[in-house]
Motif scaffolding. Structure first.
Motif, PDB file in Angstrom:
ATOM      1  N   THR A  82      44.189  23.572  43.915  1.00 34.45           N
ATOM      2  CA  THR A  82      45.520  23.556  42.974  1.00 34.45           C
ATOM      3  C   THR A  82      46.119  25.171  43.337  1.00 34.45           C
ATOM      4  OG1 THR A  82      44.910  24.441  41.005  1.00 34.45           O
ATOM      5  CG2 THR A  82      44.563  21.912  41.311  1.00 34.45           C
ATOM      6  N   ASP A  83      47.391  25.215  42.894  1.00 29.19           N
ATOM      7  CA  ASP A  83      47.856  26.405  42.935  1.00 29.19           C
ATOM      8  C   ASP A  83      47.093  27.385  42.104  1.00 29.19           C
ATOM      9  OD1 ASP A  83      49.818  25.794  45.044  1.00 29.19           O
ATOM     10  OD2 ASP A  83      51.456  25.568  43.263  1.00 29.19           O
ATOM     11  N   ILE A  84      46.904  26.875  40.885  1.00 29.56           N
ATOM     12  CA  ILE A  84      46.229  28.008  39.888  1.00 29.56           C
ATOM     13  C   ILE A  84      44.955  28.173  40.349  1.00 29.56           C
ATOM     14  CG2 ILE A  84      45.285  27.943  37.499  1.00 29.56           C
ATOM     15  CD1 ILE A  84      48.209  28.294  37.610  1.00 29.56           C
ATOM     16  N   ASP A  85      43.982  27.191  41.083  1.00 29.56           N
ATOM     17  CA  ASP A  85      42.661  27.676  41.452  1.00 29.56           C
ATOM     18  C   ASP A  85      42.822  28.776  42.497  1.00 29.56           C
ATOM     19  OD1 ASP A  85      41.635  26.113  39.999  1.00 29.56           O
ATOM     20  OD2 ASP A  85      40.918  24.266  41.612  1.00 29.56           O
ATOM     21  N   GLN A  86      43.961  28.308  43.516  1.00 25.40           N
ATOM     22  CA  GLN A  86      44.114  29.467  44.516  1.00 25.40           C
ATOM     23  C   GLN A  86      44.516  30.816  44.117  1.00 25.40           C
ATOM     24  OE1 GLN A  86      47.115  27.347  46.888  1.00 25.40           O
ATOM     25  NE2 GLN A  86      45.649  25.921  47.361  1.00 25.40           N
ATOM     26  N   LEU A  87      45.229  31.145  42.817  1.00 27.05           N
ATOM     27  CA  LEU A  87      45.615  32.315  42.361  1.00 27.05           C
ATOM     28  C   LEU A  87      44.416  32.785  41.748  1.00 27.05           C
ATOM     29  CD1 LEU A  87      47.466  34.251  41.234  1.00 27.05           C
ATOM     30  CD2 LEU A  87      47.728  32.682  39.177  1.00 27.05           C
ATOM     31  N   LYS A  88      43.571  31.853  41.048  1.00 26.01           N
ATOM     32  CA  LYS A  88      42.415  32.714  40.600  1.00 26.01           C
ATOM     33  C   LYS A  88      41.553  32.889  41.729  1.00 26.01           C
ATOM     34  CE  LYS A  88      38.351  31.985  37.424  1.00 26.01           C
ATOM     35  NZ  LYS A  88      37.831  31.199  36.160  1.00 26.01           N
ATOM     36  N   THR A  89      41.129  32.266  42.785  1.00 25.45           N
ATOM     37  CA  THR A  89      40.252  32.884  43.953  1.00 25.45           C
ATOM     38  C   THR A  89      40.834  34.282  44.335  1.00 25.45           C
ATOM     39  OG1 THR A  89      41.031  31.416  45.551  1.00 25.45           O
ATOM     40  CG2 THR A  89      39.493  30.550  44.209  1.00 25.45           C
ATOM     41  N   ASP A  90      42.114  34.235  44.571  1.00 24.97           N
ATOM     42  CA  ASP A  90      42.785  35.532  45.171  1.00 24.97           C
ATOM     43  C   ASP A  90      42.462  36.574  44.390  1.00 24.97           C
ATOM     44  OD1 ASP A  90      43.785  34.315  47.486  1.00 24.97           O
ATOM     45  OD2 ASP A  90      45.660  33.980  46.826  1.00 24.97           O
ATOM     46  N   ALA A  91      42.540  36.490  43.015  1.00 29.05           N
ATOM     47  CA  ALA A  91      42.487  37.592  42.087  1.00 29.05           C
ATOM     48  C   ALA A  91      41.147  37.929  42.218  1.00 29.05           C
ATOM     49  CB  ALA A  91      42.846  37.128  40.640  1.00 29.05           C
ATOM     50  N   ILE A  92      39.933  37.064  42.233  1.00 26.90           N
ATOM     51  CA  ILE A  92      38.775  37.452  42.207  1.00 26.90           C
ATOM     52  C   ILE A  92      38.389  38.262  43.473  1.00 26.90           C
ATOM     53  CG2 ILE A  92      35.960  36.482  42.316  1.00 26.90           C
ATOM     54  CD1 ILE A  92      37.350  34.080  40.547  1.00 26.90           C
ATOM     55  N   VAL A  93      38.546  37.648  44.802  1.00 26.31           N
ATOM     56  CA  VAL A  93      38.429  38.364  45.826  1.00 26.31           C
ATOM     57  C   VAL A  93      39.017  39.530  45.955  1.00 26.31           C
ATOM     58  CG1 VAL A  93      38.685  38.069  48.322  1.00 26.31           C
ATOM     59  CG2 VAL A  93      38.082  36.232  47.041  1.00 26.31           C
ATOM     60  N   ASP A  94      40.307  39.868  45.425  1.00 25.98           N
ATOM     61  CA  ASP A  94      41.055  40.877  45.621  1.00 25.98           C
ATOM     62  C   ASP A  94      40.158  42.063  44.556  1.00 25.98           C
ATOM     63  OD1 ASP A  94      42.934  40.287  47.008  1.00 25.98           O
ATOM     64  OD2 ASP A  94      44.472  40.096  45.475  1.00 25.98           O
ATOM     65  N   TYR A  95      39.763  41.577  43.399  1.00 25.18           N
ATOM     66  CA  TYR A  95      39.049  42.566  42.688  1.00 25.18           C
ATOM     67  C   TYR A  95      37.752  43.073  43.249  1.00 25.18           C
ATOM     68  CZ  TYR A  95      36.697  44.240  38.402  1.00 25.18           C
ATOM     69  OH  TYR A  95      35.878  45.105  37.443  1.00 25.18           O
ATOM     70  N   VAL A  96      37.027  42.001  43.914  1.00 22.85           N
ATOM     71  CA  VAL A  96      35.806  42.552  44.833  1.00 22.85           C
ATOM     72  C   VAL A  96      36.106  43.530  45.752  1.00 22.85           C
ATOM     73  CG1 VAL A  96      34.072  41.820  46.339  1.00 22.85           C
ATOM     74  CG2 VAL A  96      34.587  40.452  44.279  1.00 22.85           C
ATOM     75  N   TYR A  97      37.267  43.251  46.831  1.00 24.74           N
ATOM     76  CA  TYR A  97      37.370  44.023  47.871  1.00 24.74           C
ATOM     77  C   TYR A  97      38.331  45.122  47.681  1.00 24.74           C
ATOM     78  CZ  TYR A  97      34.760  40.948  50.764  1.00 24.74           C
ATOM     79  OH  TYR A  97      33.706  40.402  51.134  1.00 24.74           O
ATOM     80  N   GLN A  98      39.410  45.177  46.566  1.00 25.88           N
ATOM     81  CA  GLN A  98      40.389  46.284  46.237  1.00 25.88           C
ATOM     82  C   GLN A  98      39.475  47.187  45.146  1.00 25.88           C
ATOM     83  OE1 GLN A  98      44.068  44.987  45.413  1.00 25.88           O
ATOM     84  NE2 GLN A  98      44.280  43.926  47.269  1.00 25.88           N
ATOM     85  N   ASP A  99      39.086  46.719  43.965  1.00 21.85           N
ATOM     86  CA  ASP A  99      38.857  47.227  42.927  1.00 21.85           C
ATOM     87  C   ASP A  99      37.167  47.880  43.087  1.00 21.85           C
ATOM     88  OD1 ASP A  99      41.157  45.552  42.123  1.00 21.85           O
ATOM     89  OD2 ASP A  99      40.812  46.914  40.173  1.00 21.85           O
ATOM     90  N   ILE A 100      36.420  46.781  43.327  1.00 24.39           N
ATOM     91  CA  ILE A 100      34.911  47.310  43.496  1.00 24.39           C
ATOM     92  C   ILE A 100      34.535  47.930  44.930  1.00 24.39           C
ATOM     93  CG2 ILE A 100      32.625  46.429  43.357  1.00 24.39           C
ATOM     94  CD1 ILE A 100      33.431  44.050  41.626  1.00 24.39           C
ATOM     95  N   ALA A 101      34.939  47.401  46.003  1.00 22.97           N
ATOM     96  CA  ALA A 101      34.722  47.925  47.013  1.00 22.97           C
ATOM     97  C   ALA A 101      35.634  49.153  47.146  1.00 22.97           C
ATOM     98  CB  ALA A 101      34.960  47.204  48.396  1.00 22.97           C
ATOM     99  N   GLY A 102      36.711  49.142  46.940  1.00 25.52           N
ATOM    100  CA  GLY A 102      37.716  50.411  46.999  1.00 25.52           C
ATOM    101  C   GLY A 102      37.062  51.556  46.192  1.00 25.52           C
TER     102      GLY A 102
END
Length: 205
Positions: A82-102
């Motif tokens: 769903t759109d909400i599922d996709q929003l959630k997965t995008d946020a988690i992946v962004d957190y990993v690669y932008q916030d943590i990896a960054g």
């Protein structure tokens, strides 16, 4: 079916998430692992964003590791239903690669050993006392971030900590988190991913 080619170096790095998604979806692609040298430099210099990984679809080149992985996730039905599922997965992946990896990436390239040692301790503290707790709160399913089941967010978190964090920091970030440790073990046990892990090239990162 389109012809897919993934270009990256010999290691896992930022190309491995897409490789894992291809494996989980049993989607055929050409895994181009490039040696350092003129050919790799030329490809990077001519790529859309001047960096690897790069992804070729029917002769057209595209870039950026998360964008590539997101595309593959959609193709193998792991982006979210769903759109909400996709929003959630995008946020988690962004957190990993932008916030943590960054936050952690600069440590790898730091040349001053005294500064590096300080950054390593700060990085470990951030992961253990901030990032792990935030990721734990996102678990909604049975060892998955989505209640609906496996998604690319699960694979991204597993890939980053299993293949990049643990080898570099020489410790398990999830040692004090039974929730994420169980999550990681679940992802690693998926038959298609387990086969990929057992047969892929052995590299440090």
């Amino acid at each position: 079916m389109p012809e897919y080619k993934l270009y990256y170096g010999k290691g896992k790095g930022y190309g491995e998430l897409s490789r894992m998604l291809f494996a989980l979806g049993e989607l055929e692609f050409t895994d181009v692992r490039m040696e350092d040298g003129d050919e790799k430099t030329k490809l990077i210099n001519n790529s859309p964003y001047g960096a690897n990984p790069n992804f070729e679809i029917d002769g057209v080149m595209y870039g950026k590791n998360v964008a590539i992985a997101r595309y593959v996730a959609k193709k193998v039905d792991l982006y979210g239903k769903t759109d909400i599922d996709q929003l959630k997965t995008d946020a988690i992946v962004d957190y990993v690669y932008q916030d943590i990896a960054g936050k952690l990436l600069s440590i790898y390239f730091e040349k001053d050993e005294e500064k590096k040692a300080k950054l390593i301790e700060e990085g470990k503290d951030f992961v253990k006392n901030t990032a792990v707790g935030k990721l734990e709160k996102q678990i909604e399913g049975e060892n998955t971030f989505l209640a609906s089941g496996l998604s690319w967010a699960d694979v991204a978190v597993f890939n980053f900590f299993h293949d990049l964090y643990t080898p570099f920091f020489k410790e398990d970030a999830f040692e004090g988190s039974p929730i994420l440790k169980k999550h990681s073990e679940h992802v690693a046990s998926l038959p298609l991913l387990k086969k990929h892990l057992e047969t892929r090239a052995v590299t440090e990162f």
